[in-house]
Scaffold this motif. Structure first.
Motif, mmCIF file in Angstrom:
data_model
loop_
_atom_site.group_PDB
_atom_site.id
_atom_site.type_symbol
_atom_site.label_atom_id
_atom_site.label_comp_id
_atom_site.label_asym_id
_atom_site.label_seq_id
_atom_site.Cartn_x
_atom_site.Cartn_y
_atom_site.Cartn_z
ATOM 1 N N GLY A 49 2.387 -3.584 45.871
ATOM 2 C CA GLY A 49 3.685 -3.724 46.508
ATOM 3 C C GLY A 49 4.750 -4.274 45.592
ATOM 4 O O GLY A 49 4.988 -3.744 44.507
ATOM 5 N N THR A 50 5.381 -5.383 45.998
ATOM 6 C CA THR A 50 6.632 -5.767 45.368
ATOM 7 C C THR A 50 6.675 -7.223 44.924
ATOM 8 O O THR A 50 5.932 -8.076 45.398
ATOM 9 N N ALA A 51 7.607 -7.462 43.997
ATOM 10 C CA ALA A 51 8.000 -8.815 43.607
ATOM 11 C C ALA A 51 9.438 -9.031 44.056
ATOM 12 O O ALA A 51 10.185 -8.072 44.289
ATOM 13 N N GLN A 52 9.815 -10.289 44.167
ATOM 14 C CA GLN A 52 11.173 -10.647 44.582
ATOM 15 C C GLN A 52 11.807 -11.488 43.479
ATOM 16 O O GLN A 52 11.168 -12.401 42.951
ATOM 17 N N ALA A 53 13.051 -11.171 43.128
ATOM 18 C CA ALA A 53 13.729 -11.918 42.071
ATOM 19 C C ALA A 53 15.139 -12.296 42.491
ATOM 20 O O ALA A 53 15.855 -11.485 43.092
ATOM 21 N N PHE A 54 15.502 -13.534 42.202
ATOM 22 C CA PHE A 54 16.878 -13.993 42.342
ATOM 23 C C PHE A 54 17.489 -13.936 40.942
ATOM 24 O O PHE A 54 17.049 -14.648 40.034
ATOM 25 N N VAL A 55 18.479 -13.067 40.770
ATOM 26 C CA VAL A 55 18.986 -12.731 39.443
ATOM 27 C C VAL A 55 20.442 -13.176 39.309
ATOM 28 O O VAL A 55 21.273 -12.815 40.152
ATOM 29 N N PRO A 56 20.772 -13.956 38.262
ATOM 30 C CA PRO A 56 22.176 -14.310 38.037
ATOM 31 C C PRO A 56 23.038 -13.060 37.932
ATOM 32 O O PRO A 56 22.637 -12.060 37.319
ATOM 33 N N LEU A 57 24.232 -13.096 38.528
ATOM 34 C CA LEU A 57 25.077 -11.907 38.580
ATOM 35 C C LEU A 57 25.442 -11.393 37.195
ATOM 36 O O LEU A 57 25.535 -10.178 36.984
ATOM 37 N N ASP A 58 25.626 -12.305 36.231
ATOM 38 C CA ASP A 58 25.997 -11.855 34.889
ATOM 39 C C ASP A 58 24.839 -11.164 34.166
ATOM 40 O O ASP A 58 25.039 -10.512 33.143
ATOM 41 N N LEU A 59 23.633 -11.277 34.708
ATOM 42 C CA LEU A 59 22.451 -10.669 34.107
ATOM 43 C C LEU A 59 21.972 -9.455 34.899
ATOM 44 O O LEU A 59 21.057 -8.744 34.471
ATOM 45 N N LEU A 60 22.608 -9.181 36.044
ATOM 46 C CA LEU A 60 22.068 -8.200 36.984
ATOM 47 C C LEU A 60 21.959 -6.798 36.379
ATOM 48 O O LEU A 60 20.915 -6.137 36.512
ATOM 49 N N GLU A 61 23.000 -6.328 35.721
ATOM 50 C CA GLU A 61 22.968 -4.970 35.173
ATOM 51 C C GLU A 61 21.868 -4.828 34.130
ATOM 52 O O GLU A 61 21.111 -3.853 34.132
ATOM 53 N N GLU A 62 21.772 -5.814 33.237
ATOM 54 C CA GLU A 62 20.720 -5.786 32.217
ATOM 55 C C GLU A 62 19.338 -5.875 32.858
ATOM 56 O O GLU A 62 18.402 -5.166 32.461
ATOM 57 N N PHE A 63 19.204 -6.742 33.876
ATOM 58 C CA PHE A 63 17.923 -6.917 34.562
ATOM 59 C C PHE A 63 17.470 -5.604 35.188
ATOM 60 O O PHE A 63 16.316 -5.197 35.030
ATOM 61 N N LYS A 64 18.371 -4.941 35.876
ATOM 62 C CA LYS A 64 18.020 -3.682 36.534
ATOM 63 C C LYS A 64 17.646 -2.618 35.507
ATOM 64 O O LYS A 64 16.658 -1.899 35.670
ATOM 65 N N THR A 65 18.412 -2.537 34.438
ATOM 66 C CA THR A 65 18.142 -1.532 33.402
ATOM 67 C C THR A 65 16.784 -1.756 32.748
ATOM 68 O O THR A 65 15.989 -0.815 32.576
ATOM 69 N N ARG A 66 16.508 -3.004 32.382
ATOM 70 C CA ARG A 66 15.276 -3.298 31.657
ATOM 71 C C ARG A 66 14.031 -3.193 32.543
ATOM 72 O O ARG A 66 12.978 -2.731 32.099
ATOM 73 N N THR A 67 14.130 -3.615 33.799
ATOM 74 C CA THR A 67 12.958 -3.500 34.681
ATOM 75 C C THR A 67 12.666 -2.034 35.008
ATOM 76 O O THR A 67 11.504 -1.611 35.005
ATOM 77 N N GLU A 68 13.710 -1.243 35.247
ATOM 78 C CA GLU A 68 13.489 0.164 35.598
ATOM 79 C C GLU A 68 13.032 0.974 34.394
ATOM 80 O O GLU A 68 12.382 2.016 34.557
ATOM 81 N N ALA A 69 13.325 0.506 33.175
ATOM 82 C CA ALA A 69 12.823 1.182 31.987
ATOM 83 C C ALA A 69 11.301 1.112 31.921
ATOM 84 O O ALA A 69 10.644 2.006 31.387
ATOM 85 N N VAL A 70 10.729 0.060 32.516
ATOM 86 C CA VAL A 70 9.273 -0.114 32.533
ATOM 87 C C VAL A 70 8.662 0.392 33.830
ATOM 88 O O VAL A 70 7.635 1.078 33.831
ATOM 89 N N LEU A 71 9.295 0.057 34.946
ATOM 90 C CA LEU A 71 8.709 0.326 36.263
ATOM 91 C C LEU A 71 9.131 1.668 36.849
ATOM 92 O O LEU A 71 8.512 2.148 37.795
ATOM 93 N N GLY A 72 10.184 2.252 36.317
ATOM 94 C CA GLY A 72 10.633 3.543 36.810
ATOM 95 C C GLY A 72 12.000 3.468 37.474
ATOM 96 O O GLY A 72 12.365 2.451 38.070
ATOM 97 N N THR A 73 12.750 4.561 37.402
ATOM 98 C CA THR A 73 14.071 4.635 38.015
ATOM 99 C C THR A 73 13.975 4.414 39.523
ATOM 100 O O THR A 73 13.114 4.995 40.186
ATOM 101 N N GLY A 74 14.842 3.568 40.039
ATOM 102 C CA GLY A 74 14.852 3.283 41.470
ATOM 103 C C GLY A 74 13.875 2.221 41.914
ATOM 104 O O GLY A 74 13.757 1.946 43.117
ATOM 105 N N SER A 75 13.190 1.584 40.968
ATOM 106 C CA SER A 75 12.182 0.576 41.338
ATOM 107 C C SER A 75 12.791 -0.785 41.648
ATOM 108 O O SER A 75 12.145 -1.634 42.250
ATOM 109 N N CYS A 76 14.036 -1.016 41.219
ATOM 110 C CA CYS A 76 14.705 -2.296 41.459
ATOM 111 C C CYS A 76 15.730 -2.113 42.567
ATOM 112 O O CYS A 76 16.766 -1.471 42.378
#
Length: 426
Positions: A385-412
């Motif tokens: 299933g899933t993990a839950q993350a509280f992400v600082p807004l200034d890091l959000l775009e990078e966080f989404k890009t980097r996690t989806e690069a590993v986990l797949g598009t649309g995974s975040c």
């Protein structure tokens, strides 16, 4: 167009204000399109006009991992992903549901007993909700309901699409046939009954309560017949964070035995004291008998009990942190909850798995990207299933890009807290 028709009401400022409250200003245009589409689908499917629109949200668990089934404390929130339905009563004695992309589902209201062949199906949830409401006095004998559904709650996402579905069915039946007689908490209990007895899943009450009540809720399940529910305020954006739900890529459809092992082992601990759940037993009594409990129930059962006792305290402390507006303290408690779930509850990696540990990799990846900021933890049942993350807004775009690069598009999935639970929109 009739002045009082659903189509006319959908053009009013009041309806637009309702959609804005549920989906936010940025989601208004999409919400209007969804409402128009599901209304058109109803007319095409049933060759008649719907009478109302209904919505029930998915939910996210903010605190209290696996405490609800031990009559413990949880912190949960409704999110801005939902199941939307256009519906109208009929006098056929049938409930007919058309979910987008699925065959028409028909449930006969004259047959309200559990059916073995329906276990683990949506039909079981419909029949279970209707059966429980009928037993409680809802006049469904000559009733019937037609509905078309569309959903943005991803199945298997940990956002509890099943609870949203149960709450949606209960809300529609409650509004159409019972004059809104049942409270959101009572509708949650009806949904839990349907899932336990008809669907065949021994779930707690957290998912349904969060979906039915809406907003952020602190729930104390000491008395499961009368849970204490408190709505709390949480403005994530004002606190500089976004809430992300990350799909690890590991499903949990085949992990029923893993989930059952938690309640089974905690039950083995409780039986050493003649109790049913940990909430009935003081922690001091448990600690004083550790040698005997370890020998009888095993060490993993003992560690899981350690988690539940501490997690109940954390859930209470998390609620207090939100009341006081101390978001930093809340995040530290979320981190502690994640550590406890991984080390003591042990619901991140399925038993014996070595080559495939998708959820643990997801958590490790998130921690690396966050670099000590925000927080990440297992979300919901765990194992897959899933993990839950509280992400600082200034890091959000990078966080989404980097996690989806590993986990797949649309995974975040970036979600927002929704202030309203199961509701009639128009």
């Amino acid at each position: 167009m009739e002045q009082n028709s659903l189509q006319a009401r959908m053009l009013t400022p009041a309806f637009e204000n309702t959609l804005t409250r549920l989906y936010g200003p940025e989601g208004l245009a999409d919400a209007k399109n969804r409402c128009a589409a599901v209304t058109a689908a109803f007319e095409k499917t049933f060759e008649s006009r719907p009478e109302a629109l209904f919505s029930a949200p998915g939910r996210t668990e903010l605190g209290g991992n696996h405490t609800d089934h031990q009559h413990g404390r949880v912190l949960a929130a409704a999110v801005d992903l939902d199941i939307l339905a256009a519906a109208a009563p009929n006098q056929s004695g049938m409930i007919r549901f058309q979910s987008q992309g699925y065959p028409l589902m028909v449930v006969d209201l004259r047959e309200l007993s559990p059916k073995k062949e329906e276990e683990n199906t949506s039909a079981a949830l419909i029949r279970g909700v209707a059966a429980r409401m009928s037993a409680l006095g809802c006049p469904l004998q000559n009733a019937g309901l037609d509905a078309c559904l569309v959903s943005t709650v991803p199945g298997g996402s940990g956002l509890s699409s099943s609870a949203a579905f149960e709450v949606l069915v209960g809300t529609m039946l409650n509004e159409f046939f019972w004059n809104g007689a049942r409270t959101p908490v009572e509708l949650a209990q009806i949904g839990q009954y349907a899932e336990n007895v008809f669907f065949g899943k021994p779930c707690g009450l957290m998912d349904q309560t969060a979906s039915s009540v809406g907003g952020v809720v602190a729930i104390d399940f000491a008395d499961t017949a009368h849970p204490v529910v408190e709505q709390l305020s949480l403005d994530l954006h004002a606190n500089g964070h976004a809430l992300c739900i990350l799909d690890s890529g590991a499903g949990h459809a085949d992990l029923t035995a893993e989930y059952a092992s938690i309640t089974d082992e905690l039950g083995a601990v409780c039986r050493q004291f003649g109790r049913e759940v940990l909430r009935q037993m003081p922690e001091e009594e448990f600690l004083a008998a550790l040698p005997r409990v370890r020998a009888a129930a095993g060490d993993r059962a003992v560690l899981r009990a350690f988690h539940v006792y501490a997690e109940n305290r954390r859930a209470r402390q998390e609620a207090q942190a939100l009341r006081q507006g101390d978001f930093a303290a809340f995040l530290e408690l979320v981190r502690a909850s994640g550590r406890s779930s991984a080390l003591y509850l042990q619901n991140v990696v399925p038993t014996g798995k070595t080559a495939n540990q998708e959820l643990m990799v997801t958590i490790a990846l998130c921690e690396r990207i966050l670099g000590g900021r925000g927080a990440v933890r297992v979300h919901g049942g765990g194992f897959g299933g899933t993990a839950q993350a509280f992400v600082p807004l200034d890091l959000l775009e990078e966080f989404k890009t980097r996690t989806e690069a590993v986990l797949g598009t649309g995974s975040c999935h970036v979600v927002s807290v929704r202030p309203v639970g199961g509701t009639r929109l128009a």
